[in-house]
Scaffold this motif. Structure first.
Motif, mmCIF file in Angstrom:
data_model
loop_
_atom_site.group_PDB
_atom_site.id
_atom_site.type_symbol
_atom_site.label_atom_id
_atom_site.label_comp_id
_atom_site.label_asym_id
_atom_site.label_seq_id
_atom_site.Cartn_x
_atom_site.Cartn_y
_atom_site.Cartn_z
ATOM 1 N N LEU A 234 0.856 -1.185 0.000
ATOM 2 C CA LEU A 234 0.000 0.000 0.000
ATOM 3 C C LEU A 234 0.893 1.235 0.000
ATOM 4 N N ALA A 235 0.621 2.185 -0.911
ATOM 5 C CA ALA A 235 1.408 3.411 -0.998
ATOM 6 C C ALA A 235 0.463 4.602 -1.124
ATOM 7 N N LEU A 236 0.705 5.625 -0.313
ATOM 8 C CA LEU A 236 -0.063 6.867 -0.354
ATOM 9 C C LEU A 236 0.918 8.014 -0.587
ATOM 10 N N GLU A 237 0.612 8.876 -1.554
ATOM 11 C CA GLU A 237 1.491 9.988 -1.878
ATOM 12 C C GLU A 237 0.669 11.245 -2.107
ATOM 13 N N GLY A 238 1.259 12.366 -1.773
ATOM 14 C CA GLY A 238 0.606 13.640 -2.015
ATOM 15 C C GLY A 238 1.637 14.745 -2.034
ATOM 16 N N GLY A 239 1.342 15.813 -2.741
ATOM 17 C CA GLY A 239 2.290 16.906 -2.804
ATOM 18 C C GLY A 239 1.750 18.058 -3.617
ATOM 19 N N GLY A 240 2.604 19.046 -3.792
ATOM 20 C CA GLY A 240 2.186 20.206 -4.549
ATOM 21 C C GLY A 240 3.329 21.135 -4.834
ATOM 22 N N LEU A 241 3.148 21.966 -5.861
ATOM 23 C CA LEU A 241 4.077 23.032 -6.201
ATOM 24 C C LEU A 241 3.327 24.342 -6.003
ATOM 25 N N PHE A 242 3.727 25.088 -4.982
ATOM 26 C CA PHE A 242 3.015 26.300 -4.598
ATOM 27 C C PHE A 242 3.815 27.523 -5.046
ATOM 28 N N VAL A 243 3.125 28.456 -5.692
ATOM 29 C CA VAL A 243 3.745 29.692 -6.149
ATOM 30 C C VAL A 243 3.581 30.738 -5.058
ATOM 31 N N LEU A 244 4.681 31.327 -4.626
ATOM 32 C CA LEU A 244 4.694 32.264 -3.514
ATOM 33 C C LEU A 244 4.920 33.681 -4.020
ATOM 34 N N PRO A 245 4.589 34.671 -3.211
ATOM 35 C CA PRO A 245 4.856 36.063 -3.610
ATOM 36 C C PRO A 245 6.348 36.282 -3.845
ATOM 37 N N GLY A 246 6.651 37.167 -4.762
ATOM 38 C CA GLY A 246 8.049 37.458 -5.063
ATOM 39 C C GLY A 246 8.706 36.418 -5.938
ATOM 40 N N ASP A 247 7.914 35.713 -6.779
ATOM 41 C CA ASP A 247 8.436 34.706 -7.708
ATOM 42 C C ASP A 247 9.072 33.515 -7.003
ATOM 43 N N GLY A 248 8.678 33.236 -5.783
ATOM 44 C CA GLY A 248 9.182 32.068 -5.087
ATOM 45 C C GLY A 248 8.304 30.854 -5.333
ATOM 46 N N THR A 249 8.846 29.666 -5.123
ATOM 47 C CA THR A 249 8.085 28.421 -5.248
ATOM 48 C C THR A 249 8.402 27.521 -4.066
ATOM 49 N N LEU A 250 7.422 26.717 -3.680
ATOM 50 C CA LEU A 250 7.573 25.740 -2.605
ATOM 51 C C LEU A 250 7.099 24.390 -3.124
ATOM 52 N N LEU A 251 8.019 23.428 -3.153
ATOM 53 C CA LEU A 251 7.711 22.071 -3.595
ATOM 54 C C LEU A 251 7.604 21.175 -2.370
ATOM 55 N N VAL A 252 6.452 20.515 -2.201
ATOM 56 C CA VAL A 252 6.197 19.663 -1.043
ATOM 57 C C VAL A 252 5.851 18.260 -1.533
ATOM 58 N N ASP A 253 6.394 17.258 -0.865
ATOM 59 C CA ASP A 253 6.137 15.869 -1.237
ATOM 60 C C ASP A 253 6.021 15.035 0.028
ATOM 61 N N THR A 254 4.969 14.225 0.150
ATOM 62 C CA THR A 254 4.791 13.318 1.289
ATOM 63 C C THR A 254 4.517 11.919 0.753
ATOM 64 N N ARG A 255 5.063 10.914 1.432
ATOM 65 C CA ARG A 255 4.876 9.525 1.013
ATOM 66 C C ARG A 255 4.779 8.619 2.230
ATOM 67 N N PHE A 256 3.883 7.644 2.124
ATOM 68 C CA PHE A 256 3.778 6.581 3.129
ATOM 69 C C PHE A 256 3.573 5.269 2.395
ATOM 70 N N SER A 257 4.292 4.234 2.818
ATOM 71 C CA SER A 257 4.117 2.924 2.200
ATOM 72 C C SER A 257 4.270 1.836 3.247
ATOM 73 N N ARG A 258 3.590 0.734 3.003
ATOM 74 C CA ARG A 258 3.687 -0.439 3.871
ATOM 75 C C ARG A 258 3.700 -1.684 2.997
ATOM 76 N N ARG A 259 4.557 -2.627 3.385
ATOM 77 C CA ARG A 259 4.680 -3.888 2.658
ATOM 78 C C ARG A 259 4.711 -5.025 3.662
ATOM 79 N N ASP A 260 3.842 -6.000 3.475
ATOM 80 C CA ASP A 260 3.786 -7.203 4.311
ATOM 81 C C ASP A 260 3.922 -8.424 3.418
ATOM 82 N N SER A 261 4.752 -9.364 3.842
ATOM 83 C CA SER A 261 4.908 -10.598 3.077
ATOM 84 C C SER A 261 5.006 -11.777 4.030
#
Length: 744
Positions: A234-261
């Motif tokens: 099972l893998a869950l991912e989320g993120g975004g590229l946010f445009v900030l004032p003054g021509d700045g950018t913020l890149l955010v990435d989150t991930r969670f995964s689980r593996r059972d065997s």
């Protein structure tokens, strides 16, 4: 206006700030204008005299691409490379940019990022050579690809459902199934780009394992062990590229995964036969959050701040039963990383770029190993370990276009760290690393480069932990103190491009490692990793892609790759000079392919071989060799909505010989036994049908025959008479699959 003029005309001050909103617009505008000039000309390439070649989406249409990774893979003569995987943020990079920026800071591989970027959101690709875009940080690469996205990304939603079935129930083949569900989407919200992904996959397989005679008086009567393995991901991912004032950018990435065997032997007659029955339960969880902030500071400066936090936990319970005796071991590991980086780039003019950064990280890994015999747990004396490492450093890099033909790139850095194992510590260490590369442009499509690099490897935390082998009673004891391997790499390289898709690449490389790490025997049963004497590896490699259009074979190319290696190492067990363990002496491949430039049919065939490889251990040596292998494919697209493909993998043979010693190897020692194995694989055929009844629906059917395998194994005393080999046949495992892809 020619495309090269359009690109040159639009290089303004905004281009000196990669990552800002104005930068992305400045990057997209010249590319979109150039692409308009190429509209309707699939396969047409612009003049590359300025070091930038533009590929419109129409160039890739015959290949039916689905995402940015498919496009990058089709750029003539280009191979994706990415750095990373080390602790901290000191070496993150790669030779593919997205809108002029490298991403992500850490966590998700560049391949995954490109796979999640759908074709519909891409305006085109640029192949940039050194000097083509002085404002871009090439990070020592002679060429990079810049993926240019549309200024307004359309909302994207995709659902993928897949099912695959293997085997017919025959115990001599792998039988099982696999299920997969993927949901992902992205959208522009108020100028920000948001994305999310959910992936769930489950599979269960029963596979044949060891074999042997049940009755000594009837060796032909054999039984096969069957192992059942179930895996859930099972893998869950989320993120975004946010445009900030003054021509700045913020890149955010989150991930969670689980593996059972879970791995279990299938009983039946195996229990009565007295064979070993392994069982294994494993689980792993990963969590990572990363972010990167970019913002211009004035007209010629840009600041970068990156943060990463990650956690991982592993659990492994293994057991082995032989007759009435049962052995088991349990290992647990937990690791984590918190890292940050602050950087600044300065571009005083179009021909010079200077950068600097400071970075810090804290990593840890802790583990424990315990053993069971008949249900009684015994904690190993050296089975509990904890490794921690605080690390800090600084680095400077530069890129100078000294003239129209000469480009110089380099970097130098210092890292200070302390690797602690339990209560002990070797004290703080300081390492200096760096690289210097000079590229001379002989003519617009020919380059000669020289690169000298001093690298310092990071110690693998697992080398400090204890591990056990239930089969051989061997214990690999954790190292108490190691020095990171330090190496010098010198590379001389010639690149020449011709006929748009043609490429000739020749490299001569010497790698000298001053203090490599290898397993060193302390006794006949205890092995510990230690720094050993210097090793040298010399490699001559070459690759050629030669279009045959001039000979009348439109869209046909010859691909030739080869390498020769010579290595020297001192064996830590015997003190004798030998090749480096695992270094292949040579390899080569030859291919002929027809691309779908002007016809609905494409095909290809490739033959290859990797020659002898030797491996050395404390109480054994092994040599492997393989025959020539070949493969081929045929693809037909009668309509844009239908594509059929078939692939063939030819028969192959491989052989290995292992010398087993009764004690630790020493000069003049003779092996006690010789173990030989010869394996043959038969022809395998696979096929797929891809149908797109609408733009929103794609149905893919796959089928494969698998490859039958025959293995002959023998074990005989050294100098004794050959024994009758045990022959094992694995039936070809057929498989069928169905995948449904739905998009908005």
């Amino acid at each position: 206006m020619p495309e090269t003029e359009v690109l040159a005309e639009n290089r303004g001050t905004a281009m000196s700030r990669p990552g800002s909103r104005s930068t992305r617009a400045a990057i997209r505008l010249p590319v979109v204008l150039a692409l308009c000039l190429c509209a309707g000309q699939a396969g047409a390439l612009p003049d590359a005299s300025d070091g930038v070649r533009v590929f419109p989406p129409s160039y890739f249409t015959p290949y039916a691409p689905e995402n940015a990774l498919d496009l990058v893979a089709r750029v003539p003569g280009f191979r994706l490379e990415e750095q990373g995987g080390r602790r901290g943020l000191g070496d993150i990079g790669g030779n593919v940019l997205i809108d002029g920026v490298r991403r992500p800071p850490k966590g998700k591989s560049l391949r995954n990022v490109l796979e999640e970027l759908p074709v519909r959101s891409i305006a085109g690709l640029e192949l940039i050579s050194v000097g083509g875009r002085p404002e871009l940080d090439m990070q020592g690469y002679r060429q990079v690809v810049n993926v240019v996205t549309l200024s307004e990304l359309p909302p994207f939603l995709e659902t993928v459902l897949g099912y695959k079935r293997q085997g017919t129930g025959d115990p001599d083949m792998t039988n099982g199934d696999e299920r997969r569900v993927t949901l992902r989407g992205s959208a522009d919200v108020a100028g920000h780009t948001l994305s999310a992904r959910i992936n769930a996959r489950g599979q269960g397989r029963e596979s044949p394992g060891g074999f042997g005679a049940i009755d000594p008086d009837d060796p032909a009567l054999r039984v096969t062990t069957i192992t059942r393995r179930d895996i859930d991901n099972l893998a869950l991912e989320g993120g975004g590229l946010f445009v900030l004032p003054g021509d700045g950018t913020l890149l955010v990435d989150t991930r969670f995964s689980r593996r059972d065997s879970a791995t279990r032997p299938v009983p039946d007659e195996i229990a009565a036969a007295g064979f070993s029955r392994p069982a294994d339960d494993k689980s792993r969880e990963d969590l990572m959050v990363s972010g990167e902030l970019r913002r211009p500071v004035g007209e010629t400066l840009e600041g970068v701040v990156s943060l990463v936090h990650a956690r991982r936990s592993n659990s492994d319970l293994s057991s082995l039963r032989i007759d009435a005796l049962e052995r088991a071991s349990r290992s647990r590991q937990r690791s984590g990383e918190t890292a940050g980086r602050i950087g600044l780039q300065w571009r005083p003019d179009d021909g010079l770029m200077l950068g600097g950064e400071i970075h810090a990280a804290y990593n840890f890994l802790e583990g424990s190993v315990s053993a069971f015999e008949n249900g009684i747990e015994r904690v190993l004396e050296v089975g509990e370990s904890r490794v921690t490492e605080p690390r800090a450093g600084a680095a400077l890099d530069w890129q100078w276009q000294a003239s129209r033909r000469l480009n110089v790139q380099g970097d130098v850095g210092v890292d200070v760290y302390e690797t602690k194992t339990g209560p002990g510590s070797a004290g703080p260490r300081q390492d200096t690393h760096g690289a210097l590369a000079a590229t001379w442009t002989l003519k617009p499509r020919s380059f000669v480069s020289v690169e000298v690099e001093r690298s310092v490897s990071q110690l693998g935390f697992g080398q400090f932990l204890t591990s056990t082998s239930l089969d051989s009673d061997a214990v690999t004891q954790g190292a108490s103190e190691l020095d990171p391997p330090r190496a010098w790499r010198t590379t001389l390289r010639l690149d020449h491009r011709f006929d748009d898709k043609g490429l000739f690449d020749l490299r001569l490389t010497r790698l000298r490692t001053g203090n490599p790490i290898e397993p060193v025997p302390l006794s006949d049963t205890i092995v510990v990793p230690q720094n050993t004497r210097p090793q040298t590896l010399d490699t001559l490699s070459s690759s050629l892609s030669w279009p045959l259009d001039a000979l009348g074979f439109t869209g046909t190319l010859i691909d030739l790759d080869g390498s020769l290696s010579s290595s020297r190492a001192v064996d830590p067990a015997t003190g004798e000079v030998r090749p480096i363990s695992g270094a292949a002496e040579s390899s080569w491949s030859l291919g002929l392919r027809k691309e779908p430039d002007d016809t609905p049919i494409s095909w290809g065939i490739r033959i290859s071989r990797e020659l002898r490889e030797n491996r050395y251990a404390a109480r054994s040596t092994a040599a492997t060799d393989a025959s020539i292998q070949w493969s081929g494919f045929l693809e037909w697209s009668p309509t844009p909505a239908l594509r059929l493909r078939t692939e063939l993998i030819g028969p192959s043979q491989s052989a290995s010989e292992t010398a087993l010693f009764a004690q630790t190897r020493h000069p003049g020692a003779m092996p006690a036994h010789l173990s030989g194995s010869e394996s043959e694989r038969e022809l395998g055929v696979s096929g797929s049908l891809e149908w797109r009844p609408t733009k929103q629906v794609e149905i893919t059917l796959t089928a494969a025959t698998g490859q039958a395998q025959r293995t002959a194994e023998s074990l005989l005393p050294f100098g004794g008479l050959p024994e009758v080999p045990e022959i094992r046949s694995f039936a070809a495992t057929p498989s069928v699959g169905l995948q449904l892809r739905l998009t908005n």
